[in-house]
Design an enzyme around this catalytic site. Structure first.
Site, mmCIF file in Angstrom:
data_model
loop_
_atom_site.group_PDB
_atom_site.id
_atom_site.type_symbol
_atom_site.label_atom_id
_atom_site.label_comp_id
_atom_site.label_asym_id
_atom_site.label_seq_id
_atom_site.Cartn_x
_atom_site.Cartn_y
_atom_site.Cartn_z
ATOM 1 N N GLY A 184 0.809 -1.218 0.000
ATOM 2 C CA GLY A 184 0.000 0.000 0.000
ATOM 3 C C GLY A 184 0.837 1.260 0.000
ATOM 4 N N CYS A 185 1.871 1.265 0.804
ATOM 5 C CA CYS A 185 2.720 2.457 0.919
ATOM 6 C C CYS A 185 3.506 2.704 -0.369
ATOM 7 C CB CYS A 185 3.661 2.328 2.113
ATOM 8 S SG CYS A 185 2.768 2.237 3.673
ATOM 9 N N THR A 186 3.929 1.638 -1.013
ATOM 10 C CA THR A 186 4.644 1.775 -2.281
ATOM 11 C C THR A 186 3.687 2.319 -3.343
ATOM 12 O OG1 THR A 186 6.178 0.007 -1.701
ATOM 13 C CG2 THR A 186 5.988 0.555 -4.041
ATOM 14 N N ALA A 195 3.155 6.042 -2.582
ATOM 15 C CA ALA A 195 4.339 6.844 -2.927
ATOM 16 C C ALA A 195 4.481 6.976 -4.443
ATOM 17 C CB ALA A 195 5.593 6.219 -2.319
#
Length: 156
Positions: A45-47, A50
């Protein structure tokens, strides 16, 4: 106490992905800013989040806004994350979680996962949007829409 709409972004400082000192006063209160807190580098999710900010970064810049990502990951982790995904915006290491506390970002999922919250502030540093959602990719269109609305109401 968590920050609310209409509050001013508080002053904070941290190390960026290059190990340099970053002071929020260098940007906040001078231009519109998107500050997003995310749980962890190199997680799916964070990738995705970003990379979505990366892909839309020029749109934010064209509107006069800066993007700042913050997590409790180390400077080394951030440096690798930035290089691997060619992230053009500022990533800050909040390893003591002081900035997260300053903003009042709460953990999600029974307190097991650090919160994912995006703040959009106008060029005076006043919060115009607080978007709290674990759905990582929803943050980017919300932030961009808010910046566009701010710019149309108050052009440069």
């Amino acid at each position: 106490m968590a920050l609310q709409l209409g509050d001013k972004i508080p002053d904070f400082s941290a190390k960026d992905s290059n190990g340099n000192d970053f002071d929020s006063a260098s940007i906040v209160g001078k231009k519109a800013v998107v500050i997003y807190f995310y749980p962890k580098d190199n997680t799916p999710g964070c990738t995705a989040q970003a990379c979505s900010f990366r892909d839309q970064y020029e749109d934010f810049k064209d509107l006069g806004a800066e993007v700042i990502g913050i997590s409790s990951d180390s400077i080394t982790s951030h440096e690798k994350f930035v290089q691997q995904y060619k992230l053009p915006f500022i990533l800050l290491s909040d390893n003591d979680k002081k900035i997260k506390k300053l903003f009042g970002v709460k953990p999600d999922l029974l307190g097991l996962i650090p919160g994912r919250v995006t703040y959009v502030a106008d060029k005076n540093g006043i919060i115009q949007l607080i978007f709290d959602s674990m759905n990582a990719t929803n943050h980017i269109p919300k932030a961009l829409e808010t910046i566009k609305k701010m710019m149309s109401q108050n052009p440069k």
